[in-house]
Design an enzyme around this catalytic site. Structure first.
Site, PDB file in Angstrom:
ATOM      1  N   HIS A 147       0.791  -1.231   0.000  1.00 16.57           N
ATOM      2  CA  HIS A 147       0.000   0.000   0.000  1.00 16.57           C
ATOM      3  C   HIS A 147       0.815   1.268   0.000  1.00 16.57           C
ATOM      4  O   HIS A 147       0.256   2.352   0.099  1.00 16.57           O
ATOM      5  CB  HIS A 147      -0.909   0.038   1.232  1.00 16.57           C
ATOM      6  CG  HIS A 147      -2.188  -0.694   1.038  1.00 16.57           C
ATOM      7  ND1 HIS A 147      -3.304  -0.096   0.498  1.00 16.57           N
ATOM      8  CD2 HIS A 147      -2.527  -1.971   1.284  1.00 16.57           C
ATOM      9  CE1 HIS A 147      -4.281  -0.970   0.448  1.00 16.57           C
ATOM     10  NE2 HIS A 147      -3.842  -2.128   0.919  1.00 16.57           N
ATOM     11  N   LYS A 149      -8.498  14.591   3.675  1.00 18.32           N
ATOM     12  CA  LYS A 149      -7.704  13.358   3.732  1.00 18.32           C
ATOM     13  C   LYS A 149      -6.794  13.501   4.929  1.00 18.32           C
ATOM     14  O   LYS A 149      -6.711  14.571   5.518  1.00 18.32           O
ATOM     15  CB  LYS A 149      -6.891  13.182   2.443  1.00 18.32           C
ATOM     16  CG  LYS A 149      -6.093  14.446   2.052  1.00 18.32           C
ATOM     17  CD  LYS A 149      -5.286  14.233   0.786  1.00 18.32           C
ATOM     18  CE  LYS A 149      -6.092  14.233  -0.484  1.00 18.32           C
ATOM     19  NZ  LYS A 149      -6.002  12.998  -1.229  1.00 18.32           N
ATOM     20  N   ARG A 150      -6.093  12.428   5.318  1.00 14.00           N
ATOM     21  CA  ARG A 150      -5.140  12.561   6.412  1.00 14.00           C
ATOM     22  C   ARG A 150      -4.152  13.694   6.122  1.00 14.00           C
ATOM     23  O   ARG A 150      -3.815  13.956   4.962  1.00 14.00           O
ATOM     24  CB  ARG A 150      -4.389  11.235   6.626  1.00 14.00           C
ATOM     25  CG  ARG A 150      -5.250  10.153   7.271  1.00 14.00           C
ATOM     26  CD  ARG A 150      -5.696  10.533   8.674  1.00 14.00           C
ATOM     27  NE  ARG A 150      -4.596  10.559   9.606  1.00 14.00           N
ATOM     28  CZ  ARG A 150      -4.434   9.713  10.629  1.00 14.00           C
ATOM     29  NH1 ARG A 150      -5.333   8.781  10.870  1.00 14.00           N
ATOM     30  NH2 ARG A 150      -3.393   9.813  11.414  1.00 14.00           N
ATOM     31  N   LYS A 159       1.162  14.645   1.128  1.00 16.03           N
ATOM     32  CA  LYS A 159      -0.116  15.015   0.499  1.00 16.03           C
ATOM     33  C   LYS A 159      -0.200  16.517   0.236  1.00 16.03           C
ATOM     34  O   LYS A 159      -1.089  16.985  -0.461  1.00 16.03           O
ATOM     35  CB  LYS A 159      -1.278  14.567   1.373  1.00 16.03           C
ATOM     36  CG  LYS A 159      -1.437  13.037   1.450  1.00 16.03           C
ATOM     37  CD  LYS A 159      -2.573  12.641   2.407  1.00 16.03           C
ATOM     38  CE  LYS A 159      -2.710  11.151   2.612  1.00 16.03           C
ATOM     39  NZ  LYS A 159      -3.582  10.484   1.620  1.00 16.03           N
ATOM     40  N   THR A 214      -8.196   7.024  -2.787  1.00 14.24           N
ATOM     41  CA  THR A 214      -9.574   6.634  -3.105  1.00 14.24           C
ATOM     42  C   THR A 214     -10.489   7.843  -2.948  1.00 14.24           C
ATOM     43  O   THR A 214     -11.562   7.883  -3.546  1.00 14.24           O
ATOM     44  CB  THR A 214     -10.069   5.513  -2.165  1.00 14.24           C
ATOM     45  OG1 THR A 214      -9.797   5.880  -0.810  1.00 14.24           O
ATOM     46  CG2 THR A 214      -9.418   4.184  -2.498  1.00 14.24           C
ATOM     47  N   LYS A 240     -13.939   9.128  -5.027  1.00 14.65           N
ATOM     48  CA  LYS A 240     -15.213   9.520  -4.416  1.00 14.65           C
ATOM     49  C   LYS A 240     -15.621  10.917  -4.864  1.00 14.65           C
ATOM     50  O   LYS A 240     -16.793  11.171  -5.158  1.00 14.65           O
ATOM     51  CB  LYS A 240     -15.104   9.422  -2.887  1.00 14.65           C
ATOM     52  CG  LYS A 240     -14.973   7.983  -2.394  1.00 14.65           C
ATOM     53  CD  LYS A 240     -14.825   7.889  -0.884  1.00 14.65           C
ATOM     54  CE  LYS A 240     -13.380   7.815  -0.457  1.00 14.65           C
ATOM     55  NZ  LYS A 240     -13.198   7.669   0.997  1.00 14.65           N
TER      56      LYS A 240
HETATM   57  C1  LIG Z   1     -11.828   7.923   1.342  1.00 10.82           C
HETATM   58  C2  LIG Z   1     -11.407   8.295   2.684  1.00 10.82           C
HETATM   59  C3  LIG Z   1     -10.050   8.490   2.969  1.00 10.82           C
HETATM   60  C4  LIG Z   1      -8.967   8.350   1.925  1.00 10.82           C
HETATM   61  O1  LIG Z   1      -8.816   9.583   1.271  1.00 10.82           O
HETATM   62  P1  LIG Z   1      -7.573   9.867   0.299  1.00 10.82           P
HETATM   63  O2  LIG Z   1      -7.933  11.205  -0.304  1.00 10.82           O
HETATM   64  O3  LIG Z   1      -7.548   8.791  -0.721  1.00 10.82           O
HETATM   65  O4  LIG Z   1      -6.357   9.923   1.136  1.00 10.82           O
HETATM   66  C5  LIG Z   1      -9.681   8.814   4.256  1.00 10.82           C
HETATM   67  N1  LIG Z   1     -10.614   8.957   5.216  1.00 10.82           N
HETATM   68  C6  LIG Z   1     -11.932   8.793   4.981  1.00 10.82           C
HETATM   69  C7  LIG Z   1     -12.908   8.984   6.090  1.00 10.82           C
HETATM   70  C8  LIG Z   1     -12.369   8.452   3.707  1.00 10.82           C
HETATM   71  O5  LIG Z   1     -13.680   8.266   3.486  1.00 10.82           O
END
Ligand SMILES: *Cc1c(COP(=O)(O)O)cnc(C)c1O
Length: 842
Positions: free
Chosen positions: A373, A564-565, A570, A672, A676
């Site tokens: 990952h 995101k985190r 990032k 991911t 979304k």
């Molecule tokens: C989808 C999701 C992530 C991952 O987000 P990335 O932009 O791909 O880092 C992290 N936390 C939550 C709550 C999510 O739904």
């Protein structure tokens, strides 16, 4: 647990359709549960009581499917995916189960008839936040898709008593609050104490010769911990399949307590119990960083050993031989957190079940598949050999033996290449000695996959290059996906309704069908409706931000979102540099024509990651200045939304215009969130990193805002010697932005606060913010211009959605099934309870 209370009642009702789906049956069941499970009548009932009553009503309907599924799998001995993951970021269950059972609308009506509001009831649920971010959320999406595709599967993980911390913001800074998600009870789990197993830790090993003269090893542990499984139902979308997520909770074994009790050390016994239960007490809150803590290793062996023992129990229960293990099960390792599976399966097969090394190794290697990952060096797990050996003495011996045999093979293939041996060894001997978990996973598995095309290529060329040269046939790529059930049907009902009206509702389980929207992309009336839906979603989020942050947000402004985190790679701070630049430009030229923008951030920082916490503080510092500047009214707003979790994610993605995916190329394995956002009609500004590459290929370059260095350019720049100072000196706007942070403009005049952050950027800048700054700012100008042309923007939005078919987690799971797992689907017929009663009577 609670069901005992309504068994009598169930007996009386047997003649009725107890788990029926008509409004009358649902209402009746709801009131029964309020009465017999919650023990409340309406005048005393809280909203939470009502939520629980409804949850049990839904669970009863799941149970029928669950039992039928378990019965079918048991009878057929179906080949099963065991998905091992230290994290499952499930999110709230009620709404998702209503969607998958196809009873959302009918339940909404039924509770409304009783004077209740379904949204309010869903708000009562504590979110099971048993994960950090993308990796844990992927595991949850995959469970949904496996059930939807009728793939027999068991998720295995840890039932953390405290999930990911709740994030509060005080004085612009992150404050962590413990997440007591189990406090009011969890209606979505069934404890199965009858399937508890013991896990050994510490102590030493003894070699002996058994009666048949074979060399054997016995492990005398220092401690034994009991693992109790708690099962969560995982219902597929409009199928009868209901799979299981089995989470292990650590307890002190009774036998051990008694010994100490008898010796009179009462308090000592209680202490011992506490330290055992510590094992599943709390999720480590690090995303993409490995901390190397003993307790974390103990958590890993704990859930791995419990899960493997459970699989061996199931194998025996179904009358299958050990030699059939790899036919019955395929084990998917979600990253290296469960990689100790390789050694533990060997140990169980040899030491506990008497197989020879060769027989055990054959089974192990045929059963395990590994998903990598990350490309971040600090996330690659390695354990100091001493710590590993103290906790897992037998596993260390097994790993040494695997390594010995493995390196013999390497030596045979590549004679006189001691460098290669050093690089490939399961043990890092460059300084302090470490066990390399990714190497263990690579050697012990038949499949190694990355999570996006670019990521897999980089694994082959760089991080796992030597393994690729050794085992090219093991490598494959499986681009991540997300479930459209949670991230469209549940989270974006307006867009769902419009899609259903336009192309029918089969896209929910066949996301490719969104393609048919393309025909509508130019249709002005369709575009108008599409735009109005986005506006309504933005209005909802504006209301939420008004409540949470006390800000008046213009829903017509461009919602520019990065959630995101929080991580340096990032590059949330690159986003901030653009905001500051735009701010300076507007101050200098008040007539500048740019659309009003609302910059929205959300995300947690690991509690020990100081720079990430500073990044949050910087966003809030910039927000304070800009949001209070009268000249910025109706032009710019900056919002940090606290406590980004799955529930909040479901509010945010549908309301975004612009999706920020701006990691340094070569660092984000897939992402991911990017999927979304696009599925919900946001247009991406992004680098060629992770799955952004494939998203851009799918939606078309003209519907994606690309900027920044590519991964090869990043390597080249670093190789030639990167000096951030040159960029700082060479770009007055960049210098102005950094200087303004440094002099305390965004920290109430305090020039010290952000110094570590800026120092790191000016002296080192490992993620090349300064190198990518100019291109990013220029790209953002194009975004602003494009947004001003509503027709053009809406068309891009529609085409993004229309072309997202590839990024369904259903597609990912189909790829795994075809290339890795070879698990046929098993359709489930619902058994009726009367029949089960007859079997009992026989
Ligand atoms: C989808 C999701 C992530 C991952 O987000 P990335 O932009 O791909 O880092 C992290 N936390 C939550 C709550 C999510 O739904």
């Amino acid at each position: 647990m609670q069901p005992a209370a309504n068994l009598n009642h169930a007996a009386v009702q047997v003649e009725d359709d107890r788990t029926g789906l008509t409004p009358e049956t649902l209402k009746r069941a709801f009131l029964d549960n309020l009465f017999y499970i919650q023990g409340k009548f309406p005048r005393l009932a809280t909203q939470h009581d009502y939520y629980m009553a409804l949850a049990y009503t839904v669970r009863d309907r799941l149970l029928q499917r669950w039992i039928s599924t378990a019965a079918a799998y048991t009878e057929q001995g179906s080949r099963t995916v065991a998905y091992l993951s230290a994290e499952f970021l499930m999110g709230p269950q009620l709404g998702h189960n209503l969607v998958n059972l196809g009873i959302y609308d009918i339940v909404q009506q039924a509770v409304a008839d009783l004077g209740l509001n379904l949204d309010e009831l869903m708000e009562q649920e504590a979110e099971p936040g048993l994960g950090n971010g993308g990796l844990g959320r992927l595991a949850a999406c995959y469970l949904d898709s496996m059930a939807t595709l009728e793939v027999p599967s068991l998720g295995y993980g840890i039932r953390y008593e405290f999930g990911i911390f709740r994030q509060d913001i005080r004085n612009g800074q992150q404050v962590e609050v413990t997440d007591k998600w189990l406090r009011l009870g969890n209606p979505w789990e069934l404890p199965r104490p009858e399937w508890a197993v013991d896990v050994k830790l510490g102590g030493h090993t003894e070699a002996y010769t058994d009666r048949s003269g074979r060399y054997r090893v016995r492990w005398i542990p220092y401690q034994v911990i009991k693992g109790v499984p708690y099962d969560m139902p995982i219902a597929g979308y409009r199928t009868n399949t209901c799979n299981t997520l089995r989470l292990w909770s650590a307890q002190a074994p009774e036998a051990f307590d008694f010994e100490i009790f008898n010796s009179g050390d009462y308090l000592g016994a209680v202490q011992d119990k506490l330290s055992s239960e510590n094992l599943s007490k709390v999720l480590y809150p690090n995303d993409n960083i490995s901390q190397g803590k003993r307790l974390r290793l103990a958590q890993q062996i704990f859930f791995v050993s419990c899960s493997l023992q459970d699989m061996l129990r199931i194998l025996a229960r179904q009358g299958l031989a050990l030699s059939q293990f790899s036919q019955k099960f395929v084990i998917q390792l979600n990253d290296t957190h469960p990689a100790v599976t390789v050694a533990e399966l060997m140990r169980l097969l040899m030491d506990e079940h008497g197989l020879s090394w060769d027989a055990a190794w054959d089974i192990t290697q045929r059963s395990i598949a590994y998903t990598n990952h990350t490309l971040m060096p600090e996330a690659l797990e390695k354990w100091p050999v001493d710590m590993f050996g103290q906790l897992l003495p037998r596993h260390l011996e097994i790993i040494y033996e695997i390594n010995h045999r493995f390196l013999e093979q390497v030596r045979a293939r590549f004679p006189d290449d001691s460098d290669r041996l050093r690089r490939l060894s399961l043990i890092d001997e460059s300084g302090e000695r470490y066990v390399r978990m990714a190497h263990l996973a690579c050697v012990g598995s038949f499949s190694i996959n990355g999570v996006a095309a670019l990521h897999t290529e980089l694994l082959k060329q760089d991080v796992l290059k030597d393994f690729y040269e050794l085992y090219p046939e093991k490598f494959n790529s499986k681009t991540n996906g997300v479930t459209p059930r949670r991230f469209m049907v549940l989270s974006n009902p307006r867009q769902t309704e419009m899609l259903n009206r336009t192309i029918g509702d089969t896209w929910v389980s066949r996301l490719d069908e969104l393609k048919r929207l393309e025909a509508k992309a130019e249709d002005p009336s369709f575009q108008h409706d599409w735009h109005m839906i986005k506006q309504a979603n933005k209005g909802d989020l504006a209301n939420y931000m008004a409540k949470q942050n006390g800000l008046v947000i213009n829903p017509e402004s461009l919602f520019d979102v990065q959630v995101k985190r929080i991580h340096e790679y990032k590059r949330q701070h690159l986003n901030v540099l653009h905001i500051i630049t735009l701010y300076h430009r507007l101050k200098a030229s008040p007539n500048l024509e740019v659309p009003p923008r609302t910059f929205i951030f959300g995300g947690k920082a690991a509690p020990g990651y100081h720079v990430a916490k500073l990044m949050i503080r910087l966003v809030n510092g910039v927000a304070e200045v800009i949001n209070h500047d009268p000249a910025m009214r109706d032009r710019l707003k900056v919002v940090f939304l606290r406590n980004f979790n799955v529930r909040l994610a479901q509010r945010i993605y549908p309301a975004a215009d612009l999706s920020e995916q701006i990691s340094m190329a070569g660092k984000e394995a897939s992402g991911t969130g990017n999927m979304k956002f696009a599925l919900n009609g946001a247009v991406t500004i992004g680098t060629l990193d992770g799955a952004n590459v494939e998203i851009r290929d799918e939606v078309g370059a003209e519907n994606f805002f690309l900027f920044g260095l590519t991964a090869p350019e990043v390597y080249a720049l670093k190789a030639q010697g990167y000096n951030p100072w040159d960029y700082y000196q060479g770009d007055p706007e960049l210098k102005q932005a950094l200087d303004s942070i440094l002099v305390g403009t965004f920290s109430r005049g305090d020039g010290e606060v952000f110094k570590p952050l800026i120092d790191s950027l000016l002296n080192w800048d490992p993620y090349l913010l300064l190198a990518d700054y100019q291109d990013y700012v220029a790209c953002q100008e194009r975004v602003g211009q494009a947004f001003c042309d509503r027709t053009h923007w809406t068309r891009m939005s529609i085409l993004n959605v229309a072309r997202m078919g590839l990024f369904s987690s259903d597609r990912s799971i189909q790829d795994y099934c075809r290339d890795v797992w070879r698990t046929p689907a098993v359709p489930i017929e619902l058994t009726d309870h009367a029949q089960l009663g007859e079997t009992l009577a026989v």
